[in-house]
Every structure is written in structure tokens, then in C-alpha cells.
Design a protein around this motif. Structure first.
Motif, short mmCIF file in Angstrom:
data_model
loop_
_atom_site.label_atom_id
_atom_site.label_comp_id
_atom_site.label_asym_id
_atom_site.label_seq_id
_atom_site.Cartn_x
_atom_site.Cartn_y
_atom_site.Cartn_z
N ASP A 274 0.83 -1.21 0.00
CA ASP A 274 0.00 0.00 0.00
C ASP A 274 0.86 1.26 0.00
O ASP A 274 0.54 2.26 0.66
N GLY A 275 1.98 1.22 -0.73
CA GLY A 275 2.84 2.38 -0.86
C GLY A 275 3.82 2.59 0.27
O GLY A 275 4.65 3.50 0.21
N THR A 276 3.76 1.74 1.31
CA THR A 276 4.66 1.89 2.45
C THR A 276 5.77 0.84 2.38
O THR A 276 5.48 -0.36 2.28
N PRO A 277 7.04 1.26 2.43
CA PRO A 277 8.15 0.30 2.37
C PRO A 277 8.13 -0.67 3.54
O PRO A 277 7.72 -0.32 4.65
N VAL A 278 8.59 -1.88 3.27
CA VAL A 278 8.69 -2.92 4.30
C VAL A 278 10.16 -3.27 4.50
O VAL A 278 10.89 -3.49 3.53
N GLN A 279 10.60 -3.30 5.76
CA GLN A 279 11.97 -3.70 6.06
C GLN A 279 12.02 -5.23 6.09
O GLN A 279 11.40 -5.86 6.94
N LYS B 112 5.77 -1.87 13.24
CA LYS B 112 5.95 -2.05 11.79
C LYS B 112 5.48 -0.82 11.03
O LYS B 112 6.10 -0.41 10.04
N VAL B 113 4.37 -0.23 11.49
CA VAL B 113 3.84 0.96 10.82
C VAL B 113 4.82 2.12 10.96
O VAL B 113 5.06 2.86 9.98
N GLU B 114 5.39 2.30 12.14
CA GLU B 114 6.35 3.39 12.36
C GLU B 114 7.61 3.20 11.53
O GLU B 114 8.14 4.17 10.94
N VAL B 115 8.11 1.97 11.48
CA VAL B 115 9.29 1.69 10.65
C VAL B 115 8.98 1.98 9.19
O VAL B 115 9.78 2.62 8.48
N GLY B 116 7.82 1.53 8.71
CA GLY B 116 7.44 1.81 7.33
C GLY B 116 7.36 3.29 7.05
O GLY B 116 7.78 3.76 5.98
N ALA B 117 6.82 4.06 8.00
CA ALA B 117 6.73 5.51 7.83
C ALA B 117 8.11 6.15 7.75
O ALA B 117 8.35 7.07 6.95
N LEU B 118 9.04 5.66 8.58
CA LEU B 118 10.41 6.18 8.53
C LEU B 118 11.08 5.85 7.20
O LEU B 118 11.75 6.70 6.60
N ARG C 162 17.28 -2.99 13.62
CA ARG C 162 16.53 -2.61 14.81
C ARG C 162 16.24 -1.12 14.78
O ARG C 162 17.08 -0.31 14.39
N TYR C 163 15.07 -0.77 15.25
CA TYR C 163 14.63 0.62 15.30
C TYR C 163 13.95 0.83 16.64
O TYR C 163 12.94 0.19 16.93
N LEU C 164 14.50 1.74 17.44
CA LEU C 164 13.97 1.96 18.78
C LEU C 164 13.73 3.44 19.03
O LEU C 164 14.41 4.31 18.48
N MET C 165 12.75 3.70 19.89
CA MET C 165 12.47 5.06 20.35
C MET C 165 12.84 5.15 21.82
O MET C 165 12.42 4.32 22.62
#
Length: 262
Positions: free
Chosen positions: A59-64, A235-241, A70-73
């Protein structure tokens, strides 16, 4: 490129392993034309790809696809310096990297007295785009400042103020709530990554910062994450980044020029 040979991995298997959805649901996505591989819509259930080199979007959002990334906040507490090792012995980010269990690094910096959202990752390519000033990633801060901030001060911040290292303007700025006790809370959004820039801008218009917290970094929101707490991005946040980095890199790329035939 899409691999039609047996040595490639089935697309639905790769996306299921990446946590997008079950294989059955991914198959429905494929048939519905919701998945692109290297920019091309794929609708064949037998499609095979190379996870290490192919770019996949849902749906237009990249997938890692790399499970090792790893991606952390982190909600960085006051007094912690934004480095993995501080030569002066001050509290640093090493303890949070150890908690992650991976060799992660901070994306950009917050000064020691500023709290709030900091991204930690081992994705060097993404970190470069997010941190480099030429890509203009927006950040939003809440600043508690001295004095009652008047409309003229807000106009100056939007128009731009002259600092020692050059002029700077806020992308957006507004007062939050009513001033209280001789203090005002100001929300400032800008894309500059210059050192202590929010503090210096507000001091320039006569309102020194008492407390400063970064609430937003690109598409990420700090939300209710407590001070000193850390979590994996969804997953949504990673895709947005990844989408933000993709678009920012595309916007920053120099235009291609056609060679006239000789």
C-alpha cells in the motif's frame, strides 16, 4: 530485481516473516495489487524475490525485510549526553544500547538538558538520511520559556532570526495554553539540526528556555513513553520512517539532465 528463478524466495513467505501479515493474507494483498516490488505492482502468487536487494512496498509503504535491523524510540532523560561513550564520565546512551541487545547508535543528538524523542538504530543508511540537515526532517519541541510570549515574538520566529551561525526560521510555532506563573509553553517545529537551535532562537526573541522536550521526530510521536524508557518501533512506524527517508532522498537528489545527441 524480481527473481523468477527457483532460487528466489516466495514473496508471501518473505512478507509473512517480516511481520506484515500471515501468508494467506499476503496472498490476498498480492492478488489485489497492493504490493509493489522495485516500484512495479505484482499480482502473481508465484513471484519470487531477493530479500537482500529487492525493495518491497505494501500500500505504498516500504517494508523492512532485514530482520537484523533494529529501530527503537528512547525518551532521553535530562542529564544524559547523546553519545555512546562520554570521555568526561557523564551518563550516556551506552546503557540503552546494551538494553537493546544490538549495536545500535543514536540518530542525531539532543543536548544534555533537553529530554524527549531520540531514535536508536543499526540501520546506517536510514540514520544518515534522518540525521543529515540537507534532507530537512521536521522535529517538534515543547519549550517552557520565561515570560509571556506575545504575537510579535512568534512573528519574528516565523520570519527568521539572525544567530551567530546564520539566520534561522521556525517552520511552525504557536503558544500552547495560557501563560502561567510568568512562564509560557511554546510549540516549535523546524527542520534544522543546528546545535541548541531551539534554545538559541527563543533566547534571541527574549524568552530563555527553562525546559525543552522533543515530542516528534518526522512521523514519530513520543506519546506516553516515560522518561528513560525505550521501545521498539512498530511495523507501521518503521514503514513511515523508510517512506520518509525514501522521499527525502528523492527530493534531495540532483535532477538528471538529458544529453543532447551529437
Amino acid at each position: 530485481m524480481i527473481d523468477e528463478q527457483p532460487e528466489g524466495e516466495r514473496l508471501q513467505k518473505v512478507l509473512a516473516a517480516a511481520g506484515v501479515a500471515s501468508r494467506r493474507v499476503v496472498e490476498q494483498y498480492i492478488v489485489a495489487g497492493r504490493i509493489r516490488v522495485n516500484g512495479r505492482v505484482v499480482t502473481e502468487l508465484g513471484t519470487r524475490i531477493d530479500p537482500e536487494n529487492d525493495r518491497v512496498e505494501v500500500d505504498g509503504t516500504p517494508v523492512q525485510l532485514d530482520a537484523d535491523k533494529r529501530y527503537l524510540m528512547l525518551n532521553k532523560p535530562k542529564g544524559v549526553v547523546s553519545t555512546m561513550s562520554d570521555e568526561n564520565g557523564r551518563p550516556d546512551l551506552a546503557r540503552y544500547a546494551e538494553q537493546a541487545g544490538e549495536r545500535v547508535y543514536n540518530v542525531g543528538r539532543l543536548d544534555a538538558e533537553t529530554t524527549g524523542l531520540l531514535v536508536l538504530t543499526n540501520d546506517g543508511e536510514l540514520a544518515h538520511v534522518l540525521a543529515h540537515p540537507s534532507y530537512g526532517i521536521e522535529k517538534t519541541y515543547l519549550a517552557t520559556v520565561r515570560g509571556v510570549v506575545k504575537p510579535e515574538a512568534l512573528r519574528r520566529l516565523r520570519a527568521g532570526v539572525d544567530l551567530d551561525d546564520g539566520p534561522i526560521a521556525a517552520d511552525r510555532v504557536r503558544v500552547i495554553g495560557e501563560p502561567s506563573g510568568g512562564r509560557t509553553i511554546v510549540e516549535v517545529t523546524l527542520h534544522s539540526g543546528r546545535n541548541r537551535i531551539v534554545r538559541r532562537m527563543l533566547a534571541e526573541v527574549g524568552h530563555p528556555v527553562i525546559e525543552l522536550v522533543r515530542r516528534q521526530f518526522g512521523p514519530l510521536h513520543l506519546g506516553s513513553l516515560g522518561a528513560g524508557r525505550m521501545r521498539d518501533l512498530t511495523k507501521v512506524e518503521v514503514g513511515a520512517l523508510l517512506a520518509l527517508a525514501r522521499d527525502a532522498a528523492a527530493d534531495a537528489a540532483p535532477p538528471t539532465t538529458k544529453q543532447e545527441p551529437r
